[in-house]
Design a protein around this motif. Structure first.
Motif, PDB file in Angstrom:
ATOM      1  N   ALA A 292       0.839  -1.206   0.000  1.00  0.00           N
ATOM      2  CA  ALA A 292       0.000   0.000   0.000  1.00  0.00           C
ATOM      3  C   ALA A 292       0.871   1.252   0.000  1.00  0.00           C
ATOM      4  O   ALA A 292       0.574   2.234  -0.689  1.00  0.00           O
ATOM      5  CB  ALA A 292      -0.933  -0.010   1.207  1.00  0.00           C
ATOM      6  N   GLY A 293       1.962   1.197   0.742  1.00  0.00           N
ATOM      7  CA  GLY A 293       2.890   2.323   0.760  1.00  0.00           C
ATOM      8  C   GLY A 293       3.554   2.554  -0.585  1.00  0.00           C
ATOM      9  O   GLY A 293       3.797   3.690  -0.992  1.00  0.00           O
ATOM     10  N   TYR A 294       3.826   1.472  -1.300  1.00  0.00           N
ATOM     11  CA  TYR A 294       4.434   1.594  -2.627  1.00  0.00           C
ATOM     12  C   TYR A 294       3.479   2.298  -3.592  1.00  0.00           C
ATOM     13  O   TYR A 294       3.873   3.233  -4.292  1.00  0.00           O
ATOM     14  CB  TYR A 294       4.821   0.217  -3.166  1.00  0.00           C
ATOM     15  CG  TYR A 294       5.570   0.297  -4.466  1.00  0.00           C
ATOM     16  CD1 TYR A 294       6.960   0.303  -4.482  1.00  0.00           C
ATOM     17  CD2 TYR A 294       4.900   0.388  -5.683  1.00  0.00           C
ATOM     18  CE1 TYR A 294       7.658   0.399  -5.675  1.00  0.00           C
ATOM     19  CE2 TYR A 294       5.583   0.489  -6.875  1.00  0.00           C
ATOM     20  CZ  TYR A 294       6.961   0.489  -6.868  1.00  0.00           C
ATOM     21  OH  TYR A 294       7.641   0.589  -8.046  1.00  0.00           O
TER      22      TYR A 294
ATOM     23  N   ALA B  82       3.203   5.972  -2.641  1.00  0.00           N
ATOM     24  CA  ALA B  82       4.405   6.735  -3.007  1.00  0.00           C
ATOM     25  C   ALA B  82       4.476   6.936  -4.517  1.00  0.00           C
ATOM     26  O   ALA B  82       4.798   8.027  -4.994  1.00  0.00           O
ATOM     27  CB  ALA B  82       5.659   6.011  -2.508  1.00  0.00           C
ATOM     28  N   PHE B  83       4.153   5.894  -5.270  1.00  0.00           N
ATOM     29  CA  PHE B  83       4.187   6.015  -6.731  1.00  0.00           C
ATOM     30  C   PHE B  83       3.178   7.052  -7.209  1.00  0.00           C
ATOM     31  O   PHE B  83       3.491   7.903  -8.037  1.00  0.00           O
ATOM     32  CB  PHE B  83       3.912   4.669  -7.399  1.00  0.00           C
ATOM     33  CG  PHE B  83       3.915   4.761  -8.893  1.00  0.00           C
ATOM     34  CD1 PHE B  83       5.101   4.691  -9.596  1.00  0.00           C
ATOM     35  CD2 PHE B  83       2.742   4.949  -9.597  1.00  0.00           C
ATOM     36  CE1 PHE B  83       5.117   4.799 -10.981  1.00  0.00           C
ATOM     37  CE2 PHE B  83       2.745   5.069 -10.972  1.00  0.00           C
ATOM     38  CZ  PHE B  83       3.935   4.988 -11.673  1.00  0.00           C
ATOM     39  N   ASN B  84       1.970   6.976  -6.702  1.00  0.00           N
ATOM     40  CA  ASN B  84       0.926   7.895  -7.155  1.00  0.00           C
ATOM     41  C   ASN B  84       1.171   9.339  -6.700  1.00  0.00           C
ATOM     42  O   ASN B  84       0.636  10.269  -7.290  1.00  0.00           O
ATOM     43  CB  ASN B  84      -0.453   7.393  -6.745  1.00  0.00           C
ATOM     44  CG  ASN B  84      -0.870   6.198  -7.584  1.00  0.00           C
ATOM     45  OD1 ASN B  84      -0.406   6.018  -8.710  1.00  0.00           O
ATOM     46  ND2 ASN B  84      -1.738   5.369  -7.039  1.00  0.00           N
ATOM     47  N   LYS B  85       1.998   9.520  -5.676  1.00  0.00           N
ATOM     48  CA  LYS B  85       2.418  10.866  -5.262  1.00  0.00           C
ATOM     49  C   LYS B  85       3.662  11.303  -6.042  1.00  0.00           C
ATOM     50  O   LYS B  85       4.146  12.412  -5.855  1.00  0.00           O
ATOM     51  CB  LYS B  85       2.741  10.893  -3.764  1.00  0.00           C
ATOM     52  CG  LYS B  85       1.532  10.819  -2.871  1.00  0.00           C
ATOM     53  CD  LYS B  85       1.972  10.880  -1.423  1.00  0.00           C
ATOM     54  CE  LYS B  85       0.782  10.882  -0.498  1.00  0.00           C
ATOM     55  NZ  LYS B  85       1.213  10.902   0.919  1.00  0.00           N
TER      56      LYS B  85
ATOM     57  N   VAL C  17       9.665   9.648  -5.797  1.00  0.00           N
ATOM     58  CA  VAL C  17      10.662   8.705  -6.298  1.00  0.00           C
ATOM     59  C   VAL C  17      11.594   8.238  -5.187  1.00  0.00           C
ATOM     60  O   VAL C  17      12.020   7.073  -5.183  1.00  0.00           O
ATOM     61  CB  VAL C  17      11.446   9.315  -7.482  1.00  0.00           C
ATOM     62  CG1 VAL C  17      12.515   8.370  -7.981  1.00  0.00           C
ATOM     63  CG2 VAL C  17      10.492   9.671  -8.618  1.00  0.00           C
ATOM     64  N   GLU C  18      11.902   9.082  -4.232  1.00  0.00           N
ATOM     65  CA  GLU C  18      12.772   8.685  -3.120  1.00  0.00           C
ATOM     66  C   GLU C  18      12.123   7.569  -2.288  1.00  0.00           C
ATOM     67  O   GLU C  18      12.786   6.608  -1.911  1.00  0.00           O
ATOM     68  CB  GLU C  18      13.109   9.884  -2.238  1.00  0.00           C
ATOM     69  CG  GLU C  18      13.951  10.937  -2.930  1.00  0.00           C
ATOM     70  CD  GLU C  18      15.305  10.402  -3.390  1.00  0.00           C
ATOM     71  OE1 GLU C  18      15.945   9.640  -2.632  1.00  0.00           O
ATOM     72  OE2 GLU C  18      15.724  10.751  -4.505  1.00  0.00           O
ATOM     73  N   ALA C  19      10.823   7.718  -2.011  1.00  0.00           N
ATOM     74  CA  ALA C  19      10.113   6.684  -1.242  1.00  0.00           C
ATOM     75  C   ALA C  19      10.010   5.390  -2.044  1.00  0.00           C
ATOM     76  O   ALA C  19      10.162   4.298  -1.496  1.00  0.00           O
ATOM     77  CB  ALA C  19       8.728   7.179  -0.840  1.00  0.00           C
ATOM     78  N   VAL C  20       9.773   5.510  -3.343  1.00  0.00           N
ATOM     79  CA  VAL C  20       9.712   4.325  -4.207  1.00  0.00           C
ATOM     80  C   VAL C  20      11.074   3.632  -4.219  1.00  0.00           C
ATOM     81  O   VAL C  20      11.164   2.404  -4.126  1.00  0.00           O
ATOM     82  CB  VAL C  20       9.255   4.700  -5.639  1.00  0.00           C
ATOM     83  CG1 VAL C  20       9.420   3.524  -6.590  1.00  0.00           C
ATOM     84  CG2 VAL C  20       7.807   5.180  -5.631  1.00  0.00           C
ATOM     85  N   ALA C  21      12.149   4.411  -4.297  1.00  0.00           N
ATOM     86  CA  ALA C  21      13.508   3.858  -4.323  1.00  0.00           C
ATOM     87  C   ALA C  21      13.794   3.019  -3.085  1.00  0.00           C
ATOM     88  O   ALA C  21      14.438   1.972  -3.174  1.00  0.00           O
ATOM     89  CB  ALA C  21      14.531   4.986  -4.434  1.00  0.00           C
TER      90      ALA C  21
ATOM     91  N   PRO D 288       3.229  13.351 -16.189  1.00  0.00           N
ATOM     92  CA  PRO D 288       3.001  13.671 -14.771  1.00  0.00           C
ATOM     93  C   PRO D 288       1.641  13.245 -14.226  1.00  0.00           C
ATOM     94  O   PRO D 288       1.457  13.225 -13.013  1.00  0.00           O
ATOM     95  CB  PRO D 288       3.172  15.187 -14.704  1.00  0.00           C
ATOM     96  CG  PRO D 288       3.178  15.672 -16.097  1.00  0.00           C
ATOM     97  CD  PRO D 288       3.467  14.522 -16.998  1.00  0.00           C
ATOM     98  N   GLN D 289       0.705  12.896 -15.067  1.00  0.00           N
ATOM     99  CA  GLN D 289      -0.610  12.450 -14.579  1.00  0.00           C
ATOM    100  C   GLN D 289      -0.661  10.938 -14.359  1.00  0.00           C
ATOM    101  O   GLN D 289      -1.717  10.395 -14.046  1.00  0.00           O
ATOM    102  CB  GLN D 289      -1.700  12.865 -15.560  1.00  0.00           C
ATOM    103  CG  GLN D 289      -1.866  14.362 -15.673  1.00  0.00           C
ATOM    104  CD  GLN D 289      -2.935  14.744 -16.676  1.00  0.00           C
ATOM    105  OE1 GLN D 289      -3.228  14.014 -17.612  1.00  0.00           O
ATOM    106  NE2 GLN D 289      -3.539  15.903 -16.467  1.00  0.00           N
TER     107      GLN D 289
END
Length: 172
Positions: free
Chosen positions: A33-35, A38-41, A44-48, A82-83
């Protein structure tokens, strides 16, 4: 669009939440859920932080190796479109070991006026130092007919009235 598919893994998050009751699965649900979030926001740092350093992404024969290369693809795709949004479902979760799980499912990546791209995937996630990480994902385009008619047109020859009249019995 191909670069965005490397994010397909996020699909895991959404659908996985609906499966199983193991305590380990609760931690995976939270991770997935966090992934997606983070992706939808476009964070990139959180996804990394959710990919292992030696991660591998395979998309229809094209292989990207290493977290940095995978994230460069994701960042470029998000910058270009970006969308972009990620959604998906998890069809199957199998714990290979307590700290290794295989996840199968389907993702949808798209945004704006673009028709979402559908992919099937198989992912391996590993728990390292008490934290789940994406180790590998293999994905391929999901076959989807354009319309319901397209999905059923190969059966069109069956349309009509069928009669079986044999051995003194009749069925229609």
């Amino acid at each position: 669009m191909s670069n965005m598919k490397s994010v397909v893994l996020a699909t895991l998050m959404i659908a996985f939440a609906a499966s199983g009751a193991r305590a380990d699965e609760a931690a995976l649900r939270s991770f997935l859920a966090g992934y997606v979030e983070a992706f939808n926001k476009h964070d990139v740092e959180a996804v990394a932080a959710m990919w292992s350093e030696d991660a591998t992404h395979t998309e229809t024969g094209s292989v990207t190796e290493g977290r940095d290369a995978i994230l460069a693809d994701i960042a470029a795709a998000l910058k270009e479109k970006p969308q972009t949004r990620l959604a998906g479902r998890v069809d199957n979760v199998r714990f290979i070991k307590p700290d290794v799980a295989q996840i199968e499912g389907q993702t949808s990546v798209g945004g704006g006026d673009e028709t979402p791209s559908q992919s099937n995937f198989v992912a391996i996630v590993v728990e390292e130092d008490g934290k789940w990480l994406i180790h590998s994902i293999e994905e391929w385009s999901a076959p989807t007919p354009q319309t319901s008619y397209d999905a059923l047109k190969d059966l069109e020859f069956l349309v009509g009235r069928w009669v079986d009249a044999g051995d003194a019995q009749s069925a229609a």
